[in-house]
Write a protein that holds these residues in place. Structure first.
Motif, PDB file in Angstrom:
ATOM      1  N   LYS A  67      53.138 -30.456  32.780  1.00 57.96           N
ATOM      2  CA  LYS A  67      51.674 -30.493  32.878  1.00 57.96           C
ATOM      3  C   LYS A  67      51.095 -30.640  31.472  1.00 57.96           C
ATOM      4  O   LYS A  67      50.706 -29.674  30.831  1.00 57.96           O
ATOM      5  N   GLU A  68      51.069 -31.854  30.983  1.00 65.26           N
ATOM      6  CA  GLU A  68      50.508 -32.131  29.668  1.00 65.26           C
ATOM      7  C   GLU A  68      49.887 -33.519  29.687  1.00 65.26           C
ATOM      8  O   GLU A  68      50.093 -34.293  30.618  1.00 65.26           O
ATOM      9  N   LEU A  69      49.143 -33.828  28.660  1.00 68.37           N
ATOM     10  CA  LEU A  69      48.522 -35.144  28.536  1.00 68.37           C
ATOM     11  C   LEU A  69      49.118 -35.860  27.338  1.00 68.37           C
ATOM     12  O   LEU A  69      49.107 -35.307  26.245  1.00 68.37           O
ATOM     13  N   PRO A  70      49.603 -37.048  27.495  1.00 65.14           N
ATOM     14  CA  PRO A  70      49.780 -37.760  28.758  1.00 65.14           C
ATOM     15  C   PRO A  70      50.881 -37.095  29.593  1.00 65.14           C
ATOM     16  O   PRO A  70      51.747 -36.406  29.050  1.00 65.14           O
ATOM     17  N   PRO A  71      50.824 -37.297  30.909  1.00 68.19           N
ATOM     18  CA  PRO A  71      51.834 -36.681  31.787  1.00 68.19           C
ATOM     19  C   PRO A  71      53.254 -37.106  31.394  1.00 68.19           C
ATOM     20  O   PRO A  71      53.471 -38.237  30.971  1.00 68.19           O
ATOM     21  N   ARG A  72      54.165 -36.178  31.533  1.00 67.46           N
ATOM     22  CA  ARG A  72      55.561 -36.447  31.171  1.00 67.46           C
ATOM     23  C   ARG A  72      56.453 -36.003  32.319  1.00 67.46           C
ATOM     24  O   ARG A  72      56.289 -34.917  32.867  1.00 67.46           O
ATOM     25  N   VAL A  73      57.416 -36.871  32.654  1.00 69.58           N
ATOM     26  CA  VAL A  73      58.401 -36.572  33.692  1.00 69.58           C
ATOM     27  C   VAL A  73      59.777 -36.886  33.120  1.00 69.58           C
ATOM     28  O   VAL A  73      59.977 -37.932  32.507  1.00 69.58           O
ATOM     29  N   GLU A  74      60.712 -35.970  33.306  1.00 70.74           N
ATOM     30  CA  GLU A  74      62.081 -36.183  32.859  1.00 70.74           C
ATOM     31  C   GLU A  74      63.027 -36.122  34.051  1.00 70.74           C
ATOM     32  O   GLU A  74      62.821 -35.341  34.973  1.00 70.74           O
ATOM     33  N   TYR A  75      64.055 -36.942  33.993  1.00 67.29           N
ATOM     34  CA  TYR A  75      65.072 -36.979  35.047  1.00 67.29           C
ATOM     35  C   TYR A  75      66.409 -36.571  34.459  1.00 67.29           C
ATOM     36  O   TYR A  75      66.766 -36.962  33.350  1.00 67.29           O
ATOM     37  N   SER A  76      67.137 -35.789  35.232  1.00 66.24           N
ATOM     38  CA  SER A  76      68.500 -35.409  34.867  1.00 66.24           C
ATOM     39  C   SER A  76      69.316 -35.348  36.148  1.00 66.24           C
ATOM     40  O   SER A  76      68.775 -35.320  37.252  1.00 66.24           O
ATOM     41  N   LEU A  77      70.625 -35.341  35.991  1.00 63.96           N
ATOM     42  CA  LEU A  77      71.511 -35.284  37.151  1.00 63.96           C
ATOM     43  C   LEU A  77      71.742 -33.842  37.575  1.00 63.96           C
ATOM     44  O   LEU A  77      71.848 -32.947  36.739  1.00 63.96           O
ATOM     45  N   THR A  78      71.831 -33.645  38.862  1.00 64.86           N
ATOM     46  CA  THR A  78      72.218 -32.344  39.397  1.00 64.86           C
ATOM     47  C   THR A  78      73.736 -32.200  39.230  1.00 64.86           C
ATOM     48  O   THR A  78      74.423 -33.135  38.796  1.00 64.86           O
ATOM     49  N   GLU A  79      74.258 -31.061  39.613  1.00 69.99           N
ATOM     50  CA  GLU A  79      75.710 -30.864  39.597  1.00 69.99           C
ATOM     51  C   GLU A  79      76.384 -31.924  40.477  1.00 69.99           C
ATOM     52  O   GLU A  79      77.423 -32.485  40.125  1.00 69.99           O
ATOM     53  N   LYS A  80      75.771 -32.199  41.626  1.00 64.60           N
ATOM     54  CA  LYS A  80      76.287 -33.228  42.543  1.00 64.60           C
ATOM     55  C   LYS A  80      76.279 -34.603  41.876  1.00 64.60           C
ATOM     56  O   LYS A  80      77.231 -35.374  42.007  1.00 64.60           O
TER      57      LYS A  80
END
Length: 131
Positions: A67-80
């Motif tokens: 929740k910041e400006l500009p919006p930030r989204v990060e992707y990572s792998l699960t254990e699976k």
């Protein structure tokens, strides 16, 4: 389509040509959407978004929203998702070993240098993408 056997479920989760590539690009790190889009430049942003949503639903990817400006989204792998890496490396080795060379089409996609995460690693259509 719903599958009751483990192999059918696994193939359904990885059913597109992009999901294994996305897994190999993310590896064991966190990447923002824009970074993924640049590193896999041959995929449209819409398809990348759709694939990431499906992978999140299948439990392969974690989407972390800040929740910041500009919006930030990060992707990572699960254990699976991480558990797929050695399998995908073996598939790549299998293809390399048993590939019948098409002399009319030299283009291809592969991941190189799986042990060094900082070097250039994703090659698609003879274009090296830094991952």
């Amino acid at each position: 389509m719903k599958y009751s056997c483990p192999l059918g479920k696994a193939m359904s989760a990885l059913g597109s040509k992009w999901k294994p590539i996305i897994v190999l690009v993310i590896k064991d790190r966190k990447l923002r959407f824009g970074e993924l889009a640049v590193r896999i430049s041959v995929i449209s942003r819409k398809v990348l978004t759709d694939q990431l949503k499906e992978m999140q639903t299948d439990g392969l990817v974690i989407r972390e929203e800040f929740k910041e400006l500009p919006p930030r989204v990060e992707y990572s792998l699960t254990e699976k998702g991480l558990a797929l890496l050695p399998i995908l490396y073996l598939l790549e080795e299998w293809e390399t070993r048993y590939h019948v060379k098409d002399l009319n089409n030299e283009e291809g996609c592969n991941v190189m240098d799986k042990n060094n995460k900082s070097k250039e690693a994703f090659v698609c259509n003879n274009t090296v993408e830094s991952v």
